[in-house]
Design a protein around this motif. Sequence first.
Motif, PDB file in Angstrom:
ATOM      1  N   ARG A 179     -33.588   7.947  22.366  1.00 47.92           N
ATOM      2  CA  ARG A 179     -33.614   8.458  23.588  1.00 47.92           C
ATOM      3  C   ARG A 179     -34.052   7.198  24.632  1.00 47.92           C
ATOM      4  O   ARG A 179     -33.519   7.201  25.694  1.00 47.92           O
TER       5      ARG A 179
ATOM      6  N   ARG B  24     -37.573  24.190  23.037  1.00 45.72           N
ATOM      7  CA  ARG B  24     -37.489  22.921  23.539  1.00 45.72           C
ATOM      8  C   ARG B  24     -36.894  22.571  25.082  1.00 45.72           C
ATOM      9  O   ARG B  24     -36.785  21.395  25.385  1.00 45.72           O
TER      10      ARG B  24
ATOM     11  N   ASN C  47     -28.545  18.069  19.259  1.00 46.87           N
ATOM     12  CA  ASN C  47     -27.991  19.189  18.999  1.00 46.87           C
ATOM     13  C   ASN C  47     -27.829  20.026  20.161  1.00 46.87           C
ATOM     14  O   ASN C  47     -27.870  21.314  20.020  1.00 46.87           O
TER      15      ASN C  47
ATOM     16  N   VAL D 179     -39.004  20.117  26.640  1.00 42.83           N
ATOM     17  CA  VAL D 179     -38.677  18.681  26.193  1.00 42.83           C
ATOM     18  C   VAL D 179     -37.629  18.280  26.953  1.00 42.83           C
ATOM     19  O   VAL D 179     -37.598  17.236  27.521  1.00 42.83           O
TER      20      VAL D 179
ATOM     21  N   SER E  68     -29.904  27.903  24.038  1.00 42.59           N
ATOM     22  CA  SER E  68     -30.602  28.959  23.277  1.00 42.59           C
ATOM     23  C   SER E  68     -31.865  28.266  22.465  1.00 42.59           C
ATOM     24  O   SER E  68     -32.247  29.122  21.841  1.00 42.59           O
ATOM     25  N   ASP E  69     -32.101  27.179  22.851  1.00 40.83           N
ATOM     26  CA  ASP E  69     -33.305  26.611  22.251  1.00 40.83           C
ATOM     27  C   ASP E  69     -34.422  26.751  23.394  1.00 40.83           C
ATOM     28  O   ASP E  69     -34.755  25.701  23.945  1.00 40.83           O
ATOM     29  N   LYS E  70     -35.236  27.832  23.247  1.00 38.44           N
ATOM     30  CA  LYS E  70     -35.973  28.139  24.334  1.00 38.44           C
ATOM     31  C   LYS E  70     -37.224  27.082  24.133  1.00 38.44           C
ATOM     32  O   LYS E  70     -38.030  26.761  25.033  1.00 38.44           O
TER      33      LYS E  70
END
Lengths: 189, 575
Positions: free
Chosen positions: A77, A101, A27, A104, A97-99
């Motif tokens: 992965r 992850r 995503n 990760v 915008s996905d702080k």
Amino acid sequence: MGLFDMLARWLGVKKKEANVLVVGLDNSGKTTILNQLKPDDTKAHDIVPTVGFNVEKFATKSLSFTAFDMSGQGRYRNLWEHYYRECHGVIFVVDSSDKLRMVVAKDELDQLLQHPDVKNRRIPILFFANKMDMREAVSSVKCSSLMELELIRDKPWHICASNAMTGEGLHEGVEWLTDQIKDLVDKKK
Amino acid sequence: MTSKWLDAYHDPVASLYTFTQCLTLADIQADGDWKLIIADLGTGSYDMKLKVYKNTNLMSEHAIIDLPTGVVNFYMDTLEPRTPAIAVASGPYIYIYKNLRPYFKFTLPPLSINQIEQELWEQAKHDNINVFVLRDALEGLRSDGQLLTVRSLKFLQLESTDLEAFANLHKHAPLKRQTVITCLDTLKKSLADEDAISCLVVGTENKSIYILDPEAFTVLTTVDLPSIPVFISVNGLYDVEYRLVVSCRNGCIYTLKRGSKEGSKYCIELNSQPVGMERINKTIYVGCMDETLQCYSSKGKKLWTIKLPTSITTMKTLDYSPRQLKTLLVALSNNEIHMYKDKYLVDVIKTEGVVTGLQFGRFGREDGTLVMTTRGGGLFVKILKRSAKFEEKDALAGPPISQNQKINIPKKTKLFVDQTLRERQNAVAMHRTFQRDLYLLRLNTARQYVKALDNSMNPISSDPTEPLKLSAQIQGIGPTFKLTVNLQNTSLSQPTSNLIITFNYDDKLYSFRNKFIEAPMLVPGLNYAFETFIDCLNEKGVSDNVKVYVLKSGRSVPIITGVISMPVSEAVAVA
């Protein structure tokens, strides 16, 4: 290679080819970015989560790219590392915008950089801090500090904020990558 | 050892006051981005809120009227898109939220009211009795052990000046006795799918468990327990077969099955109060106040107990399906979370503060996310690394795993049983006999030792003036052997002289070529070797002992004696 191809290359008509690996978490917008880079007539309308990987082709003025669009889902992965050897460049897409992850993504990047097929090569790495239009998105500078990109010293890297939906920022990044790969290929000769 | 967890988010000042029961993770907008739902207890008396975190941002807040005791998410309909509802238990009510909006309020059925209490308030309503009479009558009821309504209890607490006003304010409202929800869980109704409709399972302060229908909000089943439920663990399907494991405030764990009306049949009695209970597959893990983690089979048999370094604050199961990992997380008051796989400690997570709320599951788009809230109000999120491996081996030093492997023990034979019986019956006599024989053996040993000392029969001299050590060895296969006698003066400084070595043997069997050796002066510490050849005269394979004496001239008793047992000689070659 046929006679015509040789002739074409000698004349400088045919472009040089380069393989790039497109990786990043699920995503984050890898397929959307590649879709945006493709010529208009081959664009897909709706993007679904990639399973395994896709191979896409696109071209810039001087290089013709073969992009391996890897799936970012956790269970796929471990496929990434099998393509490190053949690639001339890496595009690493981060969902800015996905702080939550970001760590990760950083972990996956560290694993990529530590891999024996990547570690001792000067592969250029292009980062896209994607989804810059989102309200919660962090800037590309913040993103590079969260990913600790300043610690990458033995490889050329570049980060640019992008919006894969509109194509903003993509061409700047791809131009940088083209220059880097061309330099590398020229040096080899 | 590198950490198996990535620090995803860290906010030590999130000012959350909450517990494991009040945390849940759900895809409440059906967009694949899972939210964290926290019922915040506020200050503990006011400012209670239901908070929803999207990624790391607080997305919305809803005020809650009373203290929340549990939050769960469940699917209550089959509408598309599949958005789960949130149920918040608080007081006697369950508030249902859908799409982040209040949707329904369910009130638990009221309890029966004491007849006399009802009548007393009826009288008060018509002003037939004054408030003091009312108070005395209620006081009498309470001391009889009757359960009163909240109104009466509050009335009894008041000062005599406030009684009149309180009674006038409340006496016209109908009298109600309500209970309080203590724990909340969900139970899938008829399908086991991830997004199947679930019933709510509610434990209450009046020792009951209610199972609620999610569509009509009616009570489907009521079960009465011997005590007040505190923790509930549910599995199975309501329409097929289900198991409720309930740990109660009396320190007992009851197992309820479909159709059972009371849960006293299967009961585990703990020796300490439970502070957390989880079930993984068929085993029940209970954390107790005596700092132990105990494991029981579903039948109630105790499997093992682990003593923990400090007290437990909360527990939660970690169920990570991509890796088929099912472990137990135990938060401790020493700022650590211990992760147990069966009885093996596989990981220790250090935290900033004492963790009081734990939740593991999908958060955002990440499957293996651990959400922790601390006593200081912090909110921490960790993500399980893709490369993390948990080996089923104790991280701490301890007994080897092989010790826990079951040995295939054969069945008990009749002989074994008889023997055991005999041993059990005659234990005292057998012990006495054994002790007596042991003493005799010791006595015998002591006697032999004294005899040996008297005769200098041992190869080390006990005479303090002549400390010597003797060793002898036989070489060869016969019929001729070589005997080497090693003598060492073990004193520190004193040399020994005038020593003679001689032998005692059967002259029909052996012939010594040198029967008498005069030893030179022995310097302390050095090893002296003396050799002689022995011929075996017997051809029939007979052997005997040979004694070596070390004598001092002028003394009849040898200083030391060595006994050599001669090997059997090879036959003499026929000449």
